[in-house]
Design a protein around this motif. Structure first.
Motif, PDB file in Angstrom:
ATOM      1  N   LEU A 174       0.824  -1.205   0.000  1.00  0.00           N
ATOM      2  CA  LEU A 174       0.000   0.000   0.000  1.00  0.00           C
ATOM      3  C   LEU A 174       0.861   1.260   0.000  1.00  0.00           C
ATOM      4  N   ALA A 175       1.923   1.266   0.780  1.00  0.00           N
ATOM      5  CA  ALA A 175       2.780   2.455   0.854  1.00  0.00           C
ATOM      6  C   ALA A 175       3.405   2.798  -0.498  1.00  0.00           C
ATOM      7  N   PRO A 176       3.989   1.849  -1.248  1.00  0.00           N
ATOM      8  CA  PRO A 176       4.513   2.194  -2.573  1.00  0.00           C
ATOM      9  C   PRO A 176       3.444   2.668  -3.547  1.00  0.00           C
ATOM     10  N   LEU A 177       2.237   2.107  -3.461  1.00  0.00           N
ATOM     11  CA  LEU A 177       1.164   2.557  -4.350  1.00  0.00           C
ATOM     12  C   LEU A 177       0.781   4.001  -4.056  1.00  0.00           C
ATOM     13  N   ILE A 178       0.707   4.360  -2.787  1.00  0.00           N
ATOM     14  CA  ILE A 178       0.391   5.739  -2.430  1.00  0.00           C
ATOM     15  C   ILE A 178       1.514   6.667  -2.894  1.00  0.00           C
ATOM     16  N   GLY A 179       2.766   6.211  -2.755  1.00  0.00           N
ATOM     17  CA  GLY A 179       3.877   7.010  -3.242  1.00  0.00           C
ATOM     18  C   GLY A 179       3.807   7.235  -4.742  1.00  0.00           C
ATOM     19  N   SER A 180       3.512   6.198  -5.508  1.00  0.00           N
ATOM     20  CA  SER A 180       3.376   6.338  -6.963  1.00  0.00           C
ATOM     21  C   SER A 180       2.190   7.219  -7.322  1.00  0.00           C
ATOM     22  N   GLY A 181       1.107   7.119  -6.554  1.00  0.00           N
ATOM     23  CA  GLY A 181      -0.044   7.986  -6.797  1.00  0.00           C
ATOM     24  C   GLY A 181       0.286   9.452  -6.584  1.00  0.00           C
ATOM     25  N   MET A 182       1.068   9.768  -5.555  1.00  0.00           N
ATOM     26  CA  MET A 182       1.488  11.146  -5.335  1.00  0.00           C
ATOM     27  C   MET A 182       2.389  11.628  -6.474  1.00  0.00           C
ATOM     28  N   GLN A 183       3.204  10.743  -7.006  1.00  0.00           N
ATOM     29  CA  GLN A 183       4.054  11.088  -8.139  1.00  0.00           C
ATOM     30  C   GLN A 183       3.204  11.445  -9.357  1.00  0.00           C
ATOM     31  N   LEU A 184       2.182  10.658  -9.635  1.00  0.00           N
ATOM     32  CA  LEU A 184       1.296  10.937 -10.760  1.00  0.00           C
ATOM     33  C   LEU A 184       0.466  12.191 -10.519  1.00  0.00           C
ATOM     34  N   LEU A 185       0.046  12.409  -9.288  1.00  0.00           N
ATOM     35  CA  LEU A 185      -0.739  13.601  -8.966  1.00  0.00           C
ATOM     36  C   LEU A 185       0.079  14.865  -9.219  1.00  0.00           C
ATOM     37  N   PHE A 186       1.346  14.846  -8.851  1.00  0.00           N
ATOM     38  CA  PHE A 186       2.218  15.990  -9.105  1.00  0.00           C
ATOM     39  C   PHE A 186       2.393  16.197 -10.610  1.00  0.00           C
ATOM     40  N   MET A 187       2.598  15.108 -11.350  1.00  0.00           N
ATOM     41  CA  MET A 187       2.805  15.219 -12.790  1.00  0.00           C
ATOM     42  C   MET A 187       1.576  15.794 -13.490  1.00  0.00           C
ATOM     43  N   VAL A 188       0.394  15.254 -13.196  1.00  0.00           N
ATOM     44  CA  VAL A 188      -0.831  15.695 -13.856  1.00  0.00           C
ATOM     45  C   VAL A 188      -1.152  17.145 -13.479  1.00  0.00           C
ATOM     46  N   SER A 189      -0.970  17.504 -12.219  1.00  0.00           N
ATOM     47  CA  SER A 189      -1.228  18.882 -11.800  1.00  0.00           C
ATOM     48  C   SER A 189      -0.302  19.850 -12.532  1.00  0.00           C
ATOM     49  N   GLY A 190       0.970  19.480 -12.651  1.00  0.00           N
ATOM     50  CA  GLY A 190       1.906  20.335 -13.362  1.00  0.00           C
ATOM     51  C   GLY A 190       1.549  20.490 -14.828  1.00  0.00           C
ATOM     52  N   LEU A 191       1.127  19.402 -15.475  1.00  0.00           N
ATOM     53  CA  LEU A 191       0.758  19.471 -16.887  1.00  0.00           C
ATOM     54  C   LEU A 191      -0.459  20.361 -17.097  1.00  0.00           C
ATOM     55  N   LEU A 192      -1.469  20.234 -16.246  1.00  0.00           N
ATOM     56  CA  LEU A 192      -2.673  21.050 -16.401  1.00  0.00           C
ATOM     57  C   LEU A 192      -2.374  22.525 -16.151  1.00  0.00           C
ATOM     58  N   ILE A 193      -1.557  22.809 -15.164  1.00  0.00           N
ATOM     59  CA  ILE A 193      -1.214  24.210 -14.877  1.00  0.00           C
ATOM     60  C   ILE A 193      -0.430  24.817 -16.037  1.00  0.00           C
ATOM     61  N   LEU A 194       0.568  24.094 -16.535  1.00  0.00           N
ATOM     62  CA  LEU A 194       1.369  24.609 -17.647  1.00  0.00           C
ATOM     63  C   LEU A 194       0.532  24.745 -18.916  1.00  0.00           C
ATOM     64  N   SER A 195      -0.418  23.838 -19.121  1.00  0.00           N
ATOM     65  CA  SER A 195      -1.286  23.934 -20.299  1.00  0.00           C
ATOM     66  C   SER A 195      -2.204  25.137 -20.207  1.00  0.00           C
ATOM     67  N   CYS A 196      -2.766  25.383 -19.026  1.00  0.00           N
ATOM     68  CA  CYS A 196      -3.644  26.546 -18.849  1.00  0.00           C
ATOM     69  C   CYS A 196      -2.870  27.854 -18.977  1.00  0.00           C
ATOM     70  N   MET A 197      -1.611  27.857 -18.599  1.00  0.00           N
ATOM     71  CA  MET A 197      -0.773  29.049 -18.728  1.00  0.00           C
ATOM     72  C   MET A 197      -0.313  29.277 -20.163  1.00  0.00           C
ATOM     73  N   GLY A 198      -0.487  28.297 -21.026  1.00  0.00           N
ATOM     74  CA  GLY A 198      -0.090  28.445 -22.412  1.00  0.00           C
ATOM     75  C   GLY A 198       1.306  27.973 -22.716  1.00  0.00           C
ATOM     76  N   VAL A 199       2.016  27.453 -21.721  1.00  0.00           N
ATOM     77  CA  VAL A 199       3.371  26.963 -21.976  1.00  0.00           C
ATOM     78  C   VAL A 199       3.327  25.733 -22.875  1.00  0.00           C
ATOM     79  N   LEU A 200       2.392  24.838 -22.630  1.00  0.00           N
ATOM     80  CA  LEU A 200       2.204  23.666 -23.472  1.00  0.00           C
ATOM     81  C   LEU A 200       1.081  23.958 -24.449  1.00  0.00           C
ATOM     82  N   ASN A 201       1.401  23.995 -25.715  1.00  0.00           N
ATOM     83  CA  ASN A 201       0.433  24.354 -26.744  1.00  0.00           C
ATOM     84  C   ASN A 201       0.753  23.579 -28.004  1.00  0.00           C
ATOM     85  N   PRO A 202      -0.124  23.599 -29.008  1.00  0.00           N
ATOM     86  CA  PRO A 202       0.124  22.808 -30.225  1.00  0.00           C
ATOM     87  C   PRO A 202       1.420  23.156 -30.936  1.00  0.00           C
ATOM     88  N   SER A 203       1.888  24.406 -30.831  1.00  0.00           N
ATOM     89  CA  SER A 203       3.132  24.772 -31.512  1.00  0.00           C
ATOM     90  C   SER A 203       4.340  24.117 -30.861  1.00  0.00           C
TER      91      SER A 203
END
Length: 715
Positions: free
Chosen positions: A402-431
């Protein structure tokens, strides 16, 4: 404190307002290429792809197109056929960008230019016909814009683009009714531009209009005499040699139309030509030139707002339920935390009262009934979830997993949050081609620190001592399983000679990125979480003898509770999933751009997962259950008293992934037209990986929410 922040409506309202108003714009002036008259504009060729299959192919790997000559054009130091340096995301998405022999110069129109004449054999023609049948389109790139096919709405009020252009076409012959295939061998390239106030010109549009023109009636340079006039198309067919077929099948009344083993040396000559036209377009700004690639943003915005309204409604109803539960537990906790000692004191108090009444001779049946009612009323505060105070924080089974799964989940949560924030800011775009995958990979690797820290600290809270073993499980479990599955899939794609296959060098790079960077980061984070940080303290002590868990009703059993709970987050996400799936699977030439709406729905989704987990956990601890224990007694109202909430909260939080995968199966059957075993295997494998990532992430959110809730009510 964490739970209070999670349920704070003001913070979530502000965040939803900001994310819903944001969009995937890109910063004006970012990578602007200015051209003067006669400046060369490099045209790059990339790949071919289809909405009916997951297999892609590099454009220059096609045996029936003009191969690169190796000549240098427009003052470029690189000859045609040179590979363009790609980032990790571009490679993983199947891009194979190379320089070409097309010559484009700003403002210089070309009526017709011959490219080459390609001879192809029977096997190459057969493969090309299959590609045309599967609806493959080719992608070229000029000034970082993909060449597009132009469409106009029925009322001609709006023009929009679809990435790529068709390799060919097919139609039924009016003579014999057979299906005929035609190869597009002439390309009319239209570059739309506008002038800048500070000088120079910028490209705001790149359109390709393919056409099939017969090899007959051509000039000496290979160009048709009338390029834009209606002409006979070039049929993509080599007629069968009837004499050889009769020799191979003597006495047979049926002669096959396609025989791969028949090699008579026959070829088909395909002359390739192109035209170039430059048109000024002052209606489109450079910063908005990608808007034409977004299909119907005005119409789809209503769908997104409907998705947000649906999500808010569901989340609001659940919020009321959580508020009621919160009042019943935390606010009512001022009466005292119930335990066995308090229960014993109450029973002793009632026994003393009855003994006193008996000595005074005033005890009658009414007094006994009143005392019994008083006992039930006073014991109500120490029943239910409060009786589990000595077991609720008991270490769960398989806590080392359970502990490693929670650790991996926190890793994915950080990744997805960062991607959504950068996408909303316009850093990640089709160009920024391939940027979403590249940045996501970088965030995932860096988030190994968070994965190791949370896994190590939770492992220490569970009383574990082998933290290095826990570190290895955390660093290798999820990434290792994902990489193994991707490697197996890659073997199937390699066999198809598709550009979708990850090159061997890239696989080695991914392994190095994993073992040399992520694993050390997980180790550092785990050391900080286990050796330097203190374990989370629990407000109650755990008894030495575990309490027996009574039999649970059907709706509170692990599987049924998870499936029922997973329906609610799936309902929140369902409408937005329609749009996401359409862009991912049904229309690969489109671009997903409404990251603001996706962030809003994702935020509401996490709130809903938290609310559902709180309700499910509370139901486990004190759900009212009727039992028929002895047959000769009446039904008794008891409580669930199931303190095994650790794994259940994780499963409940991620259970909607099961429904999403079921939705993927339905979408494959009813909406998609994918053909071939490998393409179907890729679809279900990618869907499984995506659902696993989603389930791991939401499961972690559910676990942390339940943990904070249980800690708070037992404080």
């Amino acid at each position: 404190m964490a739970l209070g922040w999670l349920l704070c409506p003001q913070l979530w309202t502000a965040w939803l307002l900001l994310t819903s108003l944001s969009s995937a714009f890109y910063i004006p002036g970012y990578s602007v290429n200015r051209y003067n008259d006669n400046d060369p504009i490099p045209l790059l060729v990339n790949k071919i792809f289809s909405d009916h299959t997951q297999l892609q192919y590099a454009y220059y790997d096609l045996p029936f197109v003009c191969p690169p000559s190796g000549k240098k054009h427009g003052g470029s130091p690189f000859g045609s056929g040179e590979r363009v340096s790609l980032n990790l995301g571009e490679i993983l998405r199947g891009d194979r960008i190379m320089t070409s022999d097309f010559e484009l110069a700003m403002g210089k129109n070309v009526e017709c230019q011959s490219l080459c004449t390609r001879e192809v054999g029977r096997k190459d023609v057969k493969w090309g016909r299959q590609l045309i049948k599967d609806g493959y389109v080719a992608e070229w790139i000029a000034d970082n814009l993909p060449g597009a096919t132009t469409f106009v709405t029925v009322d001609r009020s709006r023009k929009y683009y679809a990435t790529g252009f068709k390799l060919g076409s097919r139609e039924y012959s009016p003579v014999d009714g057979k299906l005929r295939y035609f190869i597009n061998n002439h390309f009319t390239i239209v570059i739309r531009w506008r002038s800048l106030p500070e000088g120079g010109k910028v490209v705001v549009g790149f359109e390709v209009f393919p056409k099939s023109i017969s090899a007959n009636d051509r000039l000496e340079n290979g160009c048709p005499k009338q390029v834009h006039a209606d002409q006979d198309a070039l049929e993509f067919l080599i007629p069968q040699n009837t004499a050889l077929l009769r020799e191979k099948y003597p006495g047979s009344s049926y002669l096959p139309e396609d025989d791969d083993e028949l090699d008579d040396g026959a070829t088909l000559k395909i002359p390739y030509t192109y035209s170039v036209y430059f048109k000024e377009d002052n209606k489109v700004d450079w910063a908005n030139r990608w808007d034409l690639y977004f299909s119907n943003p005005e119409e789809s915005s209503m769908t997104h707002w409907l998705a947000i309204l649906n999500s808010l409604t569901i989340s609001g109803v659940l919020g009321v339920v959580v508020f009621v539960i919160w009042n019943r537990t935390v606010q009512g906790d001022v009466k005292g935390r119930g335990d066995g000692a308090m229960e014993g004191k109450l029973r002793s108090k009632l026994a003393s009262r009855q003994a006193e009444h008996k000595r005074e001779g005033v005890l009658d049946q009414g007094d006994v009934e009143r005392d019994a009612d008083l006992e039930d009323e006073e014991l109500e505060d120490v029943s239910g979830w409060k009786l589990l105070h000595a077991d609720v924080f008991r270490v769960p089974a398989y806590s080392g997993l359970l502990a490693p799964l929670i650790g991996s989940g926190m890793q994915l949560l950080f990744m997805v949050s960062g991607l959504l924030i950068l996408s909303c800011m316009g850093v990640l775009n089709p160009s920024f081609r391939g940027g979403f995958v590249s940045v996501g990979m970088g965030l995932f690797v860096f988030a190994g620190l968070f994965s190791g820290y949370f896994s190590g600290r939770l492992y220490k809270t569970f009383g574990g001592i082998g933290w290095r073993k826990n570190t290895l499980i955390t660093a290798f479990l999820f990434p290792g399983l994902t990489f193994s599955l991707m490697f197996i899939l890659n073997l199937f794609v390699w066999a198809q000679a598709s550009s979708t296959a990850i090159p061997f060098g890239t696989l080695v790079s991914l392994i190095a990125l994993w073992l040399l960077i992520q694993v050390p980061l997980v180790y550092i984070g785990s050391w900080l979480g286990f050796a330097r940080a203190t374990p989370w303290e629990h407000p109650t002590k755990t008894s030495s003898i575990p309490r027996q868990v009574p039999e649970q009703p059907w709706y509170l059993r692990s599987t049924q509770l998870a499936l029922l709970s997973g329906l609610v987050p799936f309902a929140v996400l369902f409408i937005e999933l329609l749009f996401v799936f359409k862009n991912m699977w049904l229309d690969k030439s489109g671009y997903y751009y409404v990251f603001g709406f996706l962030s809003a729905v994702s935020t509401i989704l996490l709130i809903t997962v938290s609310e559902v987990t709180i309700i499910a956990t509370y139901s486990q601890l004190c759900a009212e259950v009727y039992s028929l224990a002895p047959l000769y007694t009446q039904r008794q109202l008891t409580t669930g008293q199931n303190y095994q909430w650790w794994w259940q909260s994780f499963i409940t939080g991620g259970s909607s992934a099961t429904w999403i995968f079921v939705y993927c199966i339905w979408y494959y059957i009813s909406k998609l037209h994918i053909t071939g075993f490998v393409s179907s295997l890729l679809f279900f494998s990618y869907s499984f990986i995506a659902c696993a990532v989603y389930g791991l992430l939401t499961g972690t959110v559910g676990f942390l929410t339940a943990y904070a809730f249980v800690r708070r009510i037992y404080t």
